[in-house]
Write a protein that holds these residues in place. Structure first.
Motif, PDB file in Angstrom:
ATOM      1  N   GLY A  99       0.833  -0.978  -0.018  1.00  0.00           N
ATOM      2  CA  GLY A  99      -0.215   0.058   0.102  1.00  0.00           C
ATOM      3  C   GLY A  99       0.645   1.013   0.221  1.00  0.00           C
ATOM      4  O   GLY A  99       0.376   2.160  -0.131  1.00  0.00           O
ATOM      5  N   ALA A 100       2.182   1.688  -0.108  1.00  0.00           N
ATOM      6  CA  ALA A 100       2.352   2.165  -0.206  1.00  0.00           C
ATOM      7  C   ALA A 100       3.285   3.344  -1.905  1.00  0.00           C
ATOM      8  O   ALA A 100       2.923   2.328  -2.779  1.00  0.00           O
ATOM      9  N   LEU A 101       3.247   4.414  -1.483  1.00  0.00           N
ATOM     10  CA  LEU A 101       3.394   5.334  -2.741  1.00  0.00           C
ATOM     11  C   LEU A 101       5.075   4.980  -3.141  1.00  0.00           C
ATOM     12  O   LEU A 101       5.131   4.720  -4.993  1.00  0.00           O
ATOM     13  N   LEU A 102       5.759   4.589  -2.090  1.00  0.00           N
ATOM     14  CA  LEU A 102       6.789   4.933  -2.927  1.00  0.00           C
ATOM     15  C   LEU A 102       7.615   3.197  -1.903  1.00  0.00           C
ATOM     16  O   LEU A 102       6.727   2.204  -2.088  1.00  0.00           O
ATOM     17  N   ASP A 103       8.522   2.905  -1.064  1.00  0.00           N
ATOM     18  CA  ASP A 103       9.132   2.028  -1.043  1.00  0.00           C
ATOM     19  C   ASP A 103       8.483   1.534   0.522  1.00  0.00           C
ATOM     20  O   ASP A 103       8.714   0.889   1.266  1.00  0.00           O
ATOM     21  N   GLY A 104       7.261   2.438   1.671  1.00  0.00           N
ATOM     22  CA  GLY A 104       6.770   2.552   2.720  1.00  0.00           C
ATOM     23  C   GLY A 104       8.349   2.068   3.658  1.00  0.00           C
ATOM     24  O   GLY A 104       7.349   1.554   4.720  1.00  0.00           O
ATOM     25  N   LYS A 105       8.591   2.806   3.755  1.00  0.00           N
ATOM     26  CA  LYS A 105       9.816   3.466   4.450  1.00  0.00           C
ATOM     27  C   LYS A 105      10.256   4.190   4.820  1.00  0.00           C
ATOM     28  O   LYS A 105      10.966   4.923   6.133  1.00  0.00           O
ATOM     29  N   THR A 106       9.454   5.537   5.162  1.00  0.00           N
ATOM     30  CA  THR A 106       9.576   6.341   4.317  1.00  0.00           C
ATOM     31  C   THR A 106       8.761   7.508   4.922  1.00  0.00           C
ATOM     32  O   THR A 106       7.353   7.003   5.316  1.00  0.00           O
ATOM     33  N   ILE A 107       8.637   8.115   7.086  1.00  0.00           N
ATOM     34  CA  ILE A 107       7.198   8.528   7.380  1.00  0.00           C
ATOM     35  C   ILE A 107       8.018  10.105   7.685  1.00  0.00           C
ATOM     36  O   ILE A 107       8.873  10.119   8.501  1.00  0.00           O
ATOM     37  N   VAL A 108       6.522  10.798   7.061  1.00  0.00           N
ATOM     38  CA  VAL A 108       6.643  12.128   6.849  1.00  0.00           C
ATOM     39  C   VAL A 108       5.923  12.381   8.509  1.00  0.00           C
ATOM     40  O   VAL A 108       4.681  11.888   8.327  1.00  0.00           O
ATOM     41  N   ARG A 158      13.269   8.106   8.961  1.00  0.00           N
ATOM     42  CA  ARG A 158      13.400   6.020   7.921  1.00  0.00           C
ATOM     43  C   ARG A 158      14.017   5.630   8.013  1.00  0.00           C
ATOM     44  O   ARG A 158      14.550   5.387   9.233  1.00  0.00           O
ATOM     45  N   ILE A 159      12.715   4.131   8.408  1.00  0.00           N
ATOM     46  CA  ILE A 159      13.639   2.540   7.866  1.00  0.00           C
ATOM     47  C   ILE A 159      14.398   2.384   7.802  1.00  0.00           C
ATOM     48  O   ILE A 159      14.766   1.632   6.502  1.00  0.00           O
ATOM     49  N   LEU A 160      15.346   1.747   8.698  1.00  0.00           N
ATOM     50  CA  LEU A 160      16.729   1.494   8.135  1.00  0.00           C
ATOM     51  C   LEU A 160      16.659  -0.484   7.731  1.00  0.00           C
ATOM     52  O   LEU A 160      17.572  -1.277   7.060  1.00  0.00           O
ATOM     53  N   ALA A 161      15.717  -0.544   8.880  1.00  0.00           N
ATOM     54  CA  ALA A 161      15.641  -2.413   9.106  1.00  0.00           C
ATOM     55  C   ALA A 161      14.417  -2.831   9.947  1.00  0.00           C
ATOM     56  O   ALA A 161      13.916  -1.876  10.314  1.00  0.00           O
ATOM     57  N   LYS A 162      13.860  -4.028   9.826  1.00  0.00           N
ATOM     58  CA  LYS A 162      13.430  -4.408  10.222  1.00  0.00           C
ATOM     59  C   LYS A 162      13.096  -3.640  12.236  1.00  0.00           C
ATOM     60  O   LYS A 162      11.891  -2.943  12.408  1.00  0.00           O
ATOM     61  N   PRO A 163      13.240  -3.799  12.814  1.00  0.00           N
ATOM     62  CA  PRO A 163      13.750  -3.171  14.094  1.00  0.00           C
ATOM     63  C   PRO A 163      14.090  -1.335  14.695  1.00  0.00           C
ATOM     64  O   PRO A 163      14.739  -1.720  15.494  1.00  0.00           O
ATOM     65  N   SER A 166       7.128   0.663  13.799  1.00  0.00           N
ATOM     66  CA  SER A 166       5.528   0.416  14.375  1.00  0.00           C
ATOM     67  C   SER A 166       5.561  -0.671  15.845  1.00  0.00           C
ATOM     68  O   SER A 166       7.034  -1.303  16.494  1.00  0.00           O
ATOM     69  N   GLY A 167       4.832  -0.642  17.210  1.00  0.00           N
ATOM     70  CA  GLY A 167       5.303  -0.611  17.975  1.00  0.00           C
ATOM     71  C   GLY A 167       6.279  -0.128  19.196  1.00  0.00           C
ATOM     72  O   GLY A 167       6.478   1.154  18.909  1.00  0.00           O
ATOM     73  N   PHE A 168       5.897  -0.449  20.028  1.00  0.00           N
ATOM     74  CA  PHE A 168       7.622   0.504  21.157  1.00  0.00           C
ATOM     75  C   PHE A 168       8.536   0.489  20.993  1.00  0.00           C
ATOM     76  O   PHE A 168       8.895  -0.368  20.749  1.00  0.00           O
TER      77      PHE A 168
END
Length: 263
Positions: free
Chosen positions: A29-38, A56-61, A113-115
């Protein structure tokens, strides 16, 4: 009864299999790669503090976030509550800007996502104007006392470089999981700040005598009684005004609620 339990087990197994096949992927559902959040800070709006963040998400955690906060110059927030106790700040105006690089470690679902726990650094700069000091420059007589009660308006800046640790939880919502809600529950920040303030006496006040400068210095020290870090450092008194230049510890607690979008 056994047949009913068997049906429940089949349903549970089916849901588990479905959940496994539909494990979250940032690209869904991402417009790009889904790893950038503003994101934008909602709680800061109450104090004229506008905060914007890019994560910017670098890896899963793991992710990296850069935050920028700007407070346009204006009256000190909640000045009405403060000025009754500290009349010196009644005319105070303040503006600020800061930049905050932050590394986030997600302990739950990951992918932003998550704590999470987040060590960070922050550089901030504040401009200050209209801090009023009223030195009593009287030489003794009642008439002269009124004429020599001056108002000194101090202006300057405070800059600080510090670090802290933030804990919070971030969730993704919507059918495509693109709406992001970030709750920074609690952060502890500490830094060392440099404060510089300077002001001149009104032009109608003549140059101060040595005796008046001594009285002026005493008044400023009395004002600093509630700020022991500044006491005895307000020493640059001259015939036309005063200058404050000192370092002092600076710290606060952080908490915020931000809303954003994942691309």
């Amino acid at each position: 009864m056994k047949k009913f339990l068997s049906v429940l087990c089949l349903i549970a197994a089916s849901l588990s299999a479905t959940a496994q096949t539909r494990a979250f992927d940032p690209k869904d559902g991402a417009l790009l790669d889904g790893k950038t959040i503003v994101k934008m800070n909602l709680t800061g709006l109450a104090t004229r503090n506008f905060g914007f963040y890019a994560e910017r998400i670098l890896a899963k955690p793991l992710s990296f976030q850069l935050g920028v906060n700007v407070m346009p110059t204006g009256a000190l927030p909640f000045v009405g509550l403060l000025s009754s106790r500290f009349p010196e700040v009644a005319d105070l105006t303040i503006g600020s800007k800061s930049i905050t690089p932050e590394l986030r470690l997600y302990l739950g679902k990951g992918y932003g996502s998550g704590f999470y726990i987040a060590p960070y650094m922050r550089y901030e700069s504040h401009t200050v104007a209209g801090f009023n000091v009223s030195p009593n420059l009287s030489t003794g007589s009642e008439q002269d006392e009124y004429a020599r009660l001056a108002k000194l308006r101090l202006s300057g800046n405070l800059s600080a470089l510090g670090a802290g640790l933030l804990m919070g939880v971030q969730g993704k919502f919507g059918s495509k999981k693109n709406i992001v809600l970030d709750w920074s529950i609690l952060g502890i920040h500490a830094s060392m700040a440099k404060l510089t303030l300077e002001g001149k006496l009104p032009s109608e006040i003549a140059d101060l005598t040595q005796k008046e400068m001594g009285k002026f210095r005493e008044d400023l020290h009395d004002l600093a009684e509630n700020l022991p870090e500044l006491k005895d450092k307000l020493v640059d008194i001259n015939g036309r005004g005063a200058k404050v230049s000192t370092g002092l510890p600076f710290g606060f607690f952080r908490m915020a609620l931000s809303i954003g979008y994942r691309f």
